[in-house]
Design an enzyme around this catalytic site. Structure first.
Site, short mmCIF file in Angstrom:
data_model
loop_
_atom_site.label_atom_id
_atom_site.label_comp_id
_atom_site.label_asym_id
_atom_site.label_seq_id
_atom_site.Cartn_x
_atom_site.Cartn_y
_atom_site.Cartn_z
N GLU A 108 0.82 -1.20 0.00
CA GLU A 108 0.00 0.00 0.00
C GLU A 108 0.86 1.26 0.00
O GLU A 108 1.97 1.26 0.53
CB GLU A 108 -0.89 0.01 1.26
CG GLU A 108 -1.89 -1.12 1.26
CD GLU A 108 -2.81 -1.10 2.48
OE1 GLU A 108 -3.94 -1.58 2.34
OE2 GLU A 108 -2.41 -0.62 3.55
N CYS A 121 3.38 8.53 1.06
CA CYS A 121 3.96 7.60 2.02
C CYS A 121 4.11 6.26 1.30
O CYS A 121 3.11 5.68 0.87
CB CYS A 121 3.02 7.49 3.23
SG CYS A 121 3.55 6.31 4.46
N CYS A 128 6.83 -6.88 6.81
CA CYS A 128 7.99 -6.36 7.54
C CYS A 128 8.47 -7.44 8.50
O CYS A 128 7.66 -8.16 9.08
CB CYS A 128 7.58 -5.10 8.32
SG CYS A 128 8.97 -4.28 9.16
N CYS A 132 7.35 -5.35 15.36
CA CYS A 132 6.90 -4.45 16.43
C CYS A 132 5.44 -4.79 16.76
O CYS A 132 4.60 -4.81 15.86
CB CYS A 132 7.03 -2.99 15.99
SG CYS A 132 8.72 -2.55 15.50
N CYS A 135 2.28 -2.64 15.57
CA CYS A 135 2.18 -2.24 14.15
C CYS A 135 1.50 -3.34 13.34
O CYS A 135 1.88 -4.51 13.42
CB CYS A 135 3.59 -1.97 13.62
SG CYS A 135 3.64 -1.67 11.85
N GLU A 179 10.64 -2.14 6.58
CA GLU A 179 11.76 -1.46 7.23
C GLU A 179 12.73 -1.05 6.11
O GLU A 179 13.44 -1.90 5.56
CB GLU A 179 12.42 -2.40 8.24
CG GLU A 179 13.78 -1.94 8.75
CD GLU A 179 13.82 -0.49 9.24
OE1 GLU A 179 12.87 -0.02 9.90
OE2 GLU A 179 14.81 0.19 8.93
N ASN A 311 -2.35 4.27 16.83
CA ASN A 311 -3.53 3.81 16.08
C ASN A 311 -3.71 2.34 16.44
O ASN A 311 -2.94 1.51 15.97
CB ASN A 311 -3.27 3.89 14.57
CG ASN A 311 -3.24 5.31 14.09
OD1 ASN A 311 -4.14 6.08 14.40
ND2 ASN A 311 -2.21 5.66 13.35
N CYS A 354 -0.58 5.85 10.13
CA CYS A 354 0.69 5.22 10.52
C CYS A 354 0.47 3.87 11.17
O CYS A 354 -0.31 3.75 12.11
CB CYS A 354 1.43 6.11 11.51
SG CYS A 354 2.07 7.56 10.75
N1 SAH Z 1 9.81 0.40 9.66
C1 SAH Z 1 9.96 1.82 9.66
C2 SAH Z 1 8.94 2.58 8.84
C3 SAH Z 1 7.50 2.15 8.85
S1 SAH Z 1 6.31 2.66 10.02
C4 SAH Z 1 9.94 2.32 11.09
O1 SAH Z 1 9.57 1.58 11.96
O2 SAH Z 1 10.34 3.45 11.32
C5 SAH Z 1 6.27 4.36 10.20
C6 SAH Z 1 6.01 4.78 11.64
O3 SAH Z 1 4.72 4.36 12.13
C7 SAH Z 1 7.01 4.18 12.62
O4 SAH Z 1 7.46 5.17 13.49
C8 SAH Z 1 6.20 3.15 13.35
O5 SAH Z 1 6.73 2.82 14.59
C9 SAH Z 1 4.87 3.86 13.44
N2 SAH Z 1 3.75 2.97 13.78
C10 SAH Z 1 3.64 1.67 13.49
N3 SAH Z 1 2.47 1.18 13.99
C11 SAH Z 1 1.84 2.21 14.58
C12 SAH Z 1 0.59 2.34 15.24
N4 SAH Z 1 -0.22 1.31 15.36
N5 SAH Z 1 0.27 3.55 15.73
C13 SAH Z 1 1.10 4.60 15.57
N6 SAH Z 1 2.28 4.54 14.95
C14 SAH Z 1 2.66 3.36 14.45
#
Ligand code: SAH
Length: 367
Positions: A108, A121, A128, A132, A135, A179, A311, A354
């Site tokens: 996406e 974006c 990934c 985390c 996420c 990532e 989120n 995000c």
């Molecule tokens: N892998 C990279 C980029 C992708 S995510 C990274 O982690 O930086 C982009 C951002 O969204 C990251 O800061 C990630 O931690 C954040 N993110 C992921 N899941 C989220 C959620 N459920 N709520 C808010 N931010 C989130």
């Protein structure tokens, strides 16, 4: 002890599943020799590149004779991503696109139109591998890396849509699925295509790009040597190892102090302000003492903290911090002299905000 599985991930990404070679995968010299290998004059590479990066379709490439155009586009512009679905919200100013790759892979991208700027974006991987737990993308694991051209294509498609409305893409953030620094060479290739001026690239200002990472230290150090001016964003989410080990599991390999040192190394070299991403999770990382510890770690540095309410992903046990807690966290950082703002959460209702990008979720919602 060092985990033997993480390091190879950083630089030796598998080539499995990558699409056929595309113009945007190649640097200037590579494009010229590819065109020559097809029996055409090298300058045709520049003509084709100029059109491609401007978002023109083959039939609009009128300065190329039809036969040449056909030969070059068939070989160098193979179809990469097709649109599965587009959904919008915020009165059309946020648009999420679900793409399907040549092998059925789903990714996406999200287009966000603000007054005076338009940001795309992009995804850098399908899925990934960083796991985390908060996420959505992290839940499904890694499917594969995207090629340079698949990443660039997301921006080119957005640029085409914008130019049809008389606008242009001004900013690109690598904050979609994946990532970016675990797909290092392809992401840096994409950055170069996006920032190189025409005819070699899209000509978007380097300082208008953000590469966001969980903090793969060797890759941050390598990026520091690239002589780029893109903004680095570090997804910190906790100032202490005990909590960060659970929120961003790669922390067990490169802990907070080490990752901050590498990120500030990038700042020192490039002069670019570091962005710290911090998703506020109610009762988990939003305590006043954590705000103070974060401020202590960042104090006196060229840094900006982007706080955003979590989120919650489907089935998540976590929730966003309440507004007063969020405000108190911001105030504590600012009182300690650390720049901090709360980021908006565009695209929430289309699961385009995000951390909400998830192919599993997208593909199950049929139109
Ligand atoms: N892998 C990279 C980029 C992708 S995510 C990274 O982690 O930086 C982009 C951002 O969204 C990251 O800061 C990630 O931690 C954040 N993110 C992921 N899941 C989220 C959620 N459920 N709520 C808010 N931010 C989130």
């Amino acid at each position: 002890m060092a985990s033997p599985t993480v390091l190879p991930l950083v630089f030796d990404a598998p080539k499995r599943g990558l699409p056929p070679r595309h113009l945007a995968d190649l640097d200037v010299a590579g494009r010229r020799s590819a065109v020559e290998a097809l029996g055409e004059k090298p300058f045709r590479a520049e003509q084709l590149s100029r059109h491609y990066f401007a978002g023109r379709a083959p039939e609009q490439m009128t300065d190329l004779p039809a036969a040449v155009r056909e030969r070059l586009t068939a070989d160098l512009l193979p179809p990469l991503l097709s649109v599965v679905r587009e959904v919008d919200c915020d009165e059309g100013s946020t648009v999420k696109t679900l793409w399907r790759g040549h092998d059925g892979t789903l990714v996406e991208s999200v287009l966000m139109r603000y007054p005076g700027r338009t940001t795309v974006c992009v995804s850098s991987q399908a899925g990934c591998g960083m796991a985390c737990p908060f996420c959505a993308t992290g839940q499904a694991g890694l499917t594969r890396n995207l090629s340079t051209a698949e990443i660039v294509q997301q921006v080119v498609a957005a640029a085409r849509a914008e130019s049809a409305r008389g606008g242009r893409v001004s900013n690109v953030v690598f904050m979609g699925m994946g990532e970016p620094l675990a797909n290092y060479a392809r992401v840096v290739g994409a950055v170069r295509r996006i920032v190189d001026p025409a005819p070699h690239g899209m000509g978007i200002g380097q300082r208008s790009l953000v590469v966001s990472t969980v903090g793969l230290v060797p890759a941050i150090r390598r990026l520091t040597e690239e002589n780029l001016q893109v903004t680095l964003a570090l997804s910190l989410h906790a100032p202490d190892d005990e909590l960060r080990d659970t929120l961003v599991p790669v922390n067990t390999r490169w802990p907070v102090k080490e990752v901050l040192a590498a990120a500030f190394g990038y700042t020192t070299r490039t002069g670019r302000r570091l962005s710290i991403e911090y998703a506020l999770i109610s009762g988990v990382n939003d305590q006043p003492w954590r705000a103070d510890l974060l401020a202590k770690r960042l104090s006196g540095k060229l840094v900006h903290v982007n706080l955003l309410p979590l989120n919650p992903t489907p089935g998540s046990v976590w929730d966003a911090s309440p507004a007063p807690v969020e405000q108190a966290f911001v105030r504590r950082l600012r009182a300690a002299g650390v720049n901090a703002t709360v980021r908006d959460t565009r695209g929430r209702e289309i699961a385009g905000a995000c951390g909400q990008l998830s192919a599993a979720q997208s593909s199950s919602v049929q139109t």
